[in-house]
Design a protein around this motif. Structure first.
Motif, mmCIF file in Angstrom:
data_model
loop_
_atom_site.group_PDB
_atom_site.id
_atom_site.type_symbol
_atom_site.label_atom_id
_atom_site.label_comp_id
_atom_site.label_asym_id
_atom_site.label_seq_id
_atom_site.Cartn_x
_atom_site.Cartn_y
_atom_site.Cartn_z
ATOM 1 N N LEU A 1 0.838 -1.203 0.000
ATOM 2 C CA LEU A 1 0.000 0.000 0.000
ATOM 3 C C LEU A 1 0.870 1.248 0.000
ATOM 4 O O LEU A 1 2.003 1.209 0.499
ATOM 5 C CB LEU A 1 -0.868 0.029 1.265
ATOM 6 C CG LEU A 1 -1.813 -1.154 1.468
ATOM 7 C CD1 LEU A 1 -2.503 -1.032 2.819
ATOM 8 C CD2 LEU A 1 -2.842 -1.212 0.343
ATOM 9 N N PRO A 2 0.368 2.360 -0.520
ATOM 10 C CA PRO A 2 1.103 3.616 -0.390
ATOM 11 C C PRO A 2 1.289 3.933 1.091
ATOM 12 O O PRO A 2 0.415 3.617 1.910
ATOM 13 C CB PRO A 2 0.166 4.654 -1.034
ATOM 14 C CG PRO A 2 -0.881 3.901 -1.759
ATOM 15 C CD PRO A 2 -0.934 2.523 -1.194
ATOM 16 N N THR A 3 2.422 4.552 1.446
ATOM 17 C CA THR A 3 2.691 4.798 2.881
ATOM 18 C C THR A 3 1.635 5.726 3.490
ATOM 19 O O THR A 3 1.356 5.634 4.680
ATOM 20 C CB THR A 3 4.085 5.425 3.079
ATOM 21 O OG1 THR A 3 4.241 6.473 2.132
ATOM 22 C CG2 THR A 3 5.185 4.392 2.926
ATOM 23 N N ASP A 4 1.054 6.600 2.664
ATOM 24 C CA ASP A 4 0.047 7.518 3.221
ATOM 25 C C ASP A 4 -1.382 6.974 3.050
ATOM 26 O O ASP A 4 -2.346 7.737 3.121
ATOM 27 C CB ASP A 4 0.175 8.906 2.582
ATOM 28 C CG ASP A 4 -0.045 8.877 1.069
ATOM 29 O OD1 ASP A 4 -0.179 7.771 0.502
ATOM 30 O OD2 ASP A 4 -0.105 9.963 0.464
ATOM 31 N N ALA A 5 -1.514 5.667 2.852
ATOM 32 C CA ALA A 5 -2.851 5.069 2.644
ATOM 33 C C ALA A 5 -3.862 5.453 3.736
ATOM 34 O O ALA A 5 -5.016 5.747 3.421
ATOM 35 C CB ALA A 5 -2.735 3.550 2.523
ATOM 36 N N PRO A 6 -3.452 5.478 5.043
ATOM 37 C CA PRO A 6 -4.443 5.814 6.071
ATOM 38 C C PRO A 6 -5.049 7.210 5.907
ATOM 39 O O PRO A 6 -6.137 7.482 6.418
ATOM 40 C CB PRO A 6 -3.647 5.720 7.378
ATOM 41 C CG PRO A 6 -2.542 4.764 7.062
ATOM 42 C CD PRO A 6 -2.173 5.045 5.627
ATOM 43 N N ASN A 7 -4.343 8.108 5.206
ATOM 44 C CA ASN A 7 -4.872 9.465 5.028
ATOM 45 C C ASN A 7 -5.745 9.587 3.785
ATOM 46 O O ASN A 7 -6.289 10.655 3.514
ATOM 47 C CB ASN A 7 -3.719 10.473 4.894
ATOM 48 C CG ASN A 7 -2.886 10.499 6.147
ATOM 49 O OD1 ASN A 7 -3.424 10.308 7.235
ATOM 50 N ND2 ASN A 7 -1.582 10.694 6.003
ATOM 51 N N ARG A 8 -5.827 8.545 3.002
ATOM 52 C CA ARG A 8 -6.541 8.613 1.716
ATOM 53 C C ARG A 8 -7.922 7.979 1.807
ATOM 54 O O ARG A 8 -8.172 7.146 2.670
ATOM 55 C CB ARG A 8 -5.723 7.916 0.623
ATOM 56 C CG ARG A 8 -4.481 8.709 0.288
ATOM 57 C CD ARG A 8 -3.651 8.097 -0.804
ATOM 58 N NE ARG A 8 -2.570 9.014 -1.114
ATOM 59 C CZ ARG A 8 -2.527 9.827 -2.188
ATOM 60 N NH1 ARG A 8 -3.452 9.744 -3.103
ATOM 61 N NH2 ARG A 8 -1.543 10.672 -2.362
ATOM 62 N N LEU A 9 -8.779 8.368 0.877
ATOM 63 C CA LEU A 9 -10.021 7.629 0.658
ATOM 64 C C LEU A 9 -9.672 6.471 -0.263
ATOM 65 O O LEU A 9 -9.266 6.685 -1.412
ATOM 66 C CB LEU A 9 -11.075 8.531 0.003
ATOM 67 C CG LEU A 9 -12.304 7.800 -0.544
ATOM 68 C CD1 LEU A 9 -13.071 7.092 0.576
ATOM 69 C CD2 LEU A 9 -13.228 8.771 -1.278
ATOM 70 N N LEU A 10 -9.774 5.256 0.245
ATOM 71 C CA LEU A 10 -9.353 4.080 -0.526
ATOM 72 C C LEU A 10 -10.560 3.427 -1.201
ATOM 73 O O LEU A 10 -11.589 3.200 -0.559
ATOM 74 C CB LEU A 10 -8.669 3.066 0.389
ATOM 75 C CG LEU A 10 -7.408 3.570 1.089
ATOM 76 C CD1 LEU A 10 -6.822 2.474 1.974
ATOM 77 C CD2 LEU A 10 -6.361 4.050 0.079
ATOM 78 N N VAL A 11 -10.432 3.161 -2.483
ATOM 79 C CA VAL A 11 -11.492 2.463 -3.211
ATOM 80 C C VAL A 11 -10.958 1.082 -3.579
ATOM 81 O O VAL A 11 -10.029 0.954 -4.383
ATOM 82 C CB VAL A 11 -11.909 3.230 -4.482
ATOM 83 C CG1 VAL A 11 -13.070 2.500 -5.161
ATOM 84 C CG2 VAL A 11 -12.301 4.669 -4.144
ATOM 85 N N VAL A 12 -11.528 0.061 -2.930
ATOM 86 C CA VAL A 12 -11.166 -1.332 -3.239
ATOM 87 C C VAL A 12 -11.919 -1.711 -4.508
ATOM 88 O O VAL A 12 -13.143 -1.540 -4.581
ATOM 89 C CB VAL A 12 -11.562 -2.259 -2.072
ATOM 90 C CG1 VAL A 12 -11.316 -3.721 -2.434
ATOM 91 C CG2 VAL A 12 -10.804 -1.884 -0.810
ATOM 92 N N VAL A 13 -11.184 -2.188 -5.528
ATOM 93 C CA VAL A 13 -11.852 -2.516 -6.792
ATOM 94 C C VAL A 13 -11.651 -3.988 -7.149
ATOM 95 O O VAL A 13 -10.555 -4.538 -7.023
ATOM 96 C CB VAL A 13 -11.395 -1.605 -7.962
ATOM 97 C CG1 VAL A 13 -11.780 -0.167 -7.693
ATOM 98 C CG2 VAL A 13 -9.921 -1.700 -8.245
ATOM 99 N N ASP A 14 -12.732 -4.603 -7.572
ATOM 100 C CA ASP A 14 -12.730 -6.007 -7.996
ATOM 101 C C ASP A 14 -13.990 -6.200 -8.830
ATOM 102 O O ASP A 14 -15.066 -5.788 -8.402
ATOM 103 C CB ASP A 14 -12.766 -6.913 -6.749
ATOM 104 C CG ASP A 14 -12.507 -8.380 -7.088
ATOM 105 O OD1 ASP A 14 -12.893 -8.829 -8.180
ATOM 106 O OD2 ASP A 14 -11.930 -9.070 -6.234
#
Ligand SMILES: O=P(O)(O)OC[C@H]1O[C@H](OP(=O)(O)OP(=O)(O)O)[C@H](O)[C@@H]1O
Ligand SMILES: O=c1cc[nH]c(=O)[nH]1
Ligand SMILES: [Mg+2]
Length: 209
Positions: A118-131
């Motif tokens: 994951l990007p190191t700043d993942a906790p600060n981002r809005l993450l969109v899980v795609v599948d």
């Protein structure tokens, strides 16, 4: 309870018909998934915040809106999720991309994690899980759990086709996560495939079987 958003724009429904067709070849399948991902990106970003700045047009100075707030991160579930990344990046080129590798055991249908980055700043981002596929929900639940374990809290899930069983399982395991899909299908068959679905998304995307 989280939202379930069905992105049933006519263009998405049209393209989904060709994605479902077993005679659609790998090249066309890939292109169509990419196009639907772009169209769905419009919907997943509908509620992102804006701020007002001032812009000078050739005619006058005016207040005008720009996107502000949390940056986006895309987290495809390998393999098939990879096919949705480029389509979203076309609209949101600054998004960072993390990867979660999961495969579903053909007998037990349980997901096994084999990769995460994951990007190191993942906790600060809005993450969109795609599948593309939300079948039993096991893979999506495991991916979201893996993100939450790494202090990520702002997460959405985006899939092309979902079974009601998968939606229910994700909503029960992660009631805080909004789910965006293009179609809600009928059920799972005895092998855990979505009916009518599109078959094995990874195999159709990459020409394996
Ligand atoms: O909701 P579930 O029951 O967990 O099923 C959905 C998962 O199955 C498929 O992946 P698969 O395990 O076939 O891996 P692949 O993409 O490498 O083919 C699909 O892309 C999802 O990740
Ligand atoms: O129908 C299904 C279910 C799980 N995974 C797929 O690729 N297709
Ligand atoms: Mg597969």
């Amino acid at each position: 309870m989280s939202k379930l958003v069905i992105c049933d724009h006519p263009l998405i429904q049209h393209k989904l018909t060709f994605i479902r067709n077993k005679d659609t070849n790998t090249k066309d399948f890939r292109e169509l998934v990419d196009e639907v991902a772009t169209l769905m990106a419009y919907e997943i970003t509908r509620d992102i915040p804006l701020e007002t700045i001032t812009v000078q047009t050739p005619v006058a100075e005016t207040p005008s809106k720009v996107v502000s707030g949390r940056m986006l991160g895309l987290v495809p579930i390998l393999r098939a999720g990879l096919g949705m990344v480029e389509g979203i990046l076309k609209l949101i080129p600054a998004a960072k991309v993390g990867h979660i590798g999961l495969f579903r055991d053909h007998e037990t249908l349980q997901p096994t994690e084999y990769y995460i980055n994951l990007p190191t700043d993942a906790p600060n981002r809005l993450l969109v899980v795609v599948d593309p596929m939300l079948a039993t929900g096991g893979s999506a639940i495991a991916a979201i759990t893996a993100l939450k374990k790494r202090d990520c809290e702002h997460i959405k899930l985006m899939c092309l086709i979902a079974a009601p069983e998968g939606v229910k399982a994700v909503q029960e395991a992660h009631p805080d996560i909004d789910i965006y899909i293009a179609a809600l299908d009928e059920c799972l068959n005895e092998k855990g495939y979505i009916v009518p679905g599109l078959g094995d998304a990874g195999d159709r995307m990459f020409g394996t079987n």
